[in-house]
Design a protein around this motif. Structure first.
Motif, short mmCIF file in Angstrom:
data_model
loop_
_atom_site.label_atom_id
_atom_site.label_comp_id
_atom_site.label_asym_id
_atom_site.label_seq_id
_atom_site.Cartn_x
_atom_site.Cartn_y
_atom_site.Cartn_z
N SER A 1 0.82 -1.22 0.00
CA SER A 1 0.00 0.00 0.00
C SER A 1 0.85 1.26 0.00
N GLU A 2 2.17 1.11 0.27
CA GLU A 2 3.02 2.31 0.31
C GLU A 2 3.91 2.46 -0.91
N LEU A 3 3.79 1.54 -1.87
CA LEU A 3 4.75 1.54 -2.99
C LEU A 3 4.05 1.34 -4.33
N PRO A 4 4.75 1.67 -5.42
CA PRO A 4 4.22 1.31 -6.74
C PRO A 4 4.16 -0.23 -6.87
N VAL A 5 3.24 -0.73 -7.67
CA VAL A 5 3.20 -2.17 -7.93
C VAL A 5 4.40 -2.51 -8.82
N VAL A 6 4.94 -3.72 -8.63
CA VAL A 6 6.01 -4.20 -9.49
C VAL A 6 5.48 -5.39 -10.28
N VAL A 7 5.50 -5.28 -11.60
CA VAL A 7 5.08 -6.38 -12.48
C VAL A 7 6.35 -6.90 -13.14
N GLU A 8 6.74 -8.11 -12.77
CA GLU A 8 8.04 -8.61 -13.21
C GLU A 8 7.92 -9.82 -14.14
N TYR A 9 8.62 -9.73 -15.26
CA TYR A 9 8.76 -10.86 -16.18
C TYR A 9 10.22 -11.29 -16.15
N LYS A 10 10.45 -12.52 -15.70
CA LYS A 10 11.84 -13.01 -15.66
C LYS A 10 12.27 -13.40 -17.07
N ILE A 11 13.53 -13.11 -17.38
CA ILE A 11 14.08 -13.53 -18.66
C ILE A 11 15.02 -14.69 -18.35
N ALA A 12 14.65 -15.86 -18.79
CA ALA A 12 15.30 -17.11 -18.39
C ALA A 12 16.82 -16.97 -18.28
N GLU A 13 17.33 -17.23 -17.10
CA GLU A 13 18.77 -17.30 -16.80
C GLU A 13 19.55 -16.01 -17.10
N MET A 14 18.84 -14.96 -17.51
CA MET A 14 19.56 -13.74 -17.87
C MET A 14 19.24 -12.56 -16.98
N GLY A 15 18.02 -12.45 -16.56
CA GLY A 15 17.65 -11.26 -15.80
C GLY A 15 16.15 -11.07 -15.78
N TYR A 16 15.72 -9.81 -16.00
CA TYR A 16 14.29 -9.53 -15.89
C TYR A 16 13.94 -8.22 -16.59
N VAL A 17 12.64 -8.07 -16.83
CA VAL A 17 12.05 -6.76 -17.12
C VAL A 17 11.06 -6.51 -16.00
#
Lengths: 14, 265
Positions: free
Chosen positions: B239-255
């Motif tokens: 409730s105190e922060l922006p929502v984080v919508v995360e898509y993992k990029i296999a074995e490399m990282g994320y968006v």
């Protein structure tokens, strides 16, 4: 009334 | 000197497609540990953070930290010329001797995986972008939902035909997506479901305390353009922060997409 918050309201400049 | 070699060219294409409508211009920051980007949309309501770790590349060499300002639509246009299985090798060999970043370029080479004798070279102008970098501290979230990315995309698309905003509420019951518009209301509830054939089809809800937040569906729908990057999406709510919508990029990282909520005036 709901208003759209901005990202800077939550996160500061590095 | 910067040299990257990415055998799975489709991955970079998908990354650009997922963020180019949200952010026009952005700095790609390169360091020995990897390739990253942080940028806000023009209205400063959403923020995208991308990480591609160096280990995920077949070849990665970055002698010193550098920032490459790019127009993401132009980069996406160039990457559209690459086949999904082409090997992509962006490089910036002239960095050390180029006096001004605004007049320098990035070279991108696509090597066709089927015909080794076909090589396509592109050169794209870089831009001088004065972007601000925001500090995003690690945070505790009231609730974290992991669900199939295709399901989340479907819900956002369906609800946006009825209303402009979505209320995402996590309770003991599950995660509820609600909207209302001139024609009526819609509610979609997803309950925790781990009894599925494949782990990526599961819906997993970790709730520390109930949370309910309102977001603009226009942004949520934009985030779902990252769906081809991952079978699952993780939605972190506080409730105190922006929502984080995360898509993992296999074995490399994320968006990761951060979206500020709508709040009571």
């Amino acid at each position: 009334i709901e208003i759209q918050a901005g990202i800077r309201y939550y996160y500061g400049k590095v | 000197m910067l040299e990257l070699r990415l055998v799975q060219g489709s991955l970079l294409k998908k990354v650009l497609e997922s963020i180019k409508d949200l952010v026009n211009d952005a700095n790609f920051d390169c360091s020995a540990t990897g390739f990253s980007l942080q940028a806000m949309d023009s209205s400063h309501v959403a923020l995208v953070a991308l990480l591609l770790r160096s280990e995920g590349f077949e070849h990665y060499r970055c002698d010193r930290n550098m920032s490459m300002g790019m127009n993401l639509n132009n980069m996406a246009k160039m990457l559209k010329c690459a086949g999904n299985d082409d090997i992509i090798t962006p490089s910036r060999p002239m960095m050390a001797v180029t006096p001004s970043p605004s007049c320098s370029k990035v070279q991108v080479r696509f090597t066709c995986c089927f015909a080794q004798d076909k090589i396509a070279d592109f050169e794209m102008k870089l831009m001088d972008i004065d972007s601000e970098h925001l500090g995003i501290p690690e945070a505790e979230y009231h609730a974290i939902v992991r669900m199939p990315s295709s399901e989340f995309s479907r819900i956002c698309k369906d609800l946006s035909s009825i209303g402009d905003t979505v209320v995402i509420s996590v309770t003991k019951e599950g995660v509820r997506f609600s909207t209302r518009g001139d024609i009526g209301t819609a509610n979609v509830v997803c309950r925790q479901n781990t009894t599925v054939d494949k782990p990526e089809e599961a819906t997993i809800i970790e709730m520390n305390e109930p949370v309910s937040l309102t977001f603009a569906l226009r942004y949520m729908n934009s985030f779902t353009k990252a769906t081809p990057l991952s079978n699952t999406v993780t939605i972190s709510l506080s409730s105190e922060l922006p929502v984080v919508v995360e898509y993992k990029i296999a074995e490399m990282g994320y968006v990761r997409f951060y979206l500020a909520p709508k709040i009571e005036d």
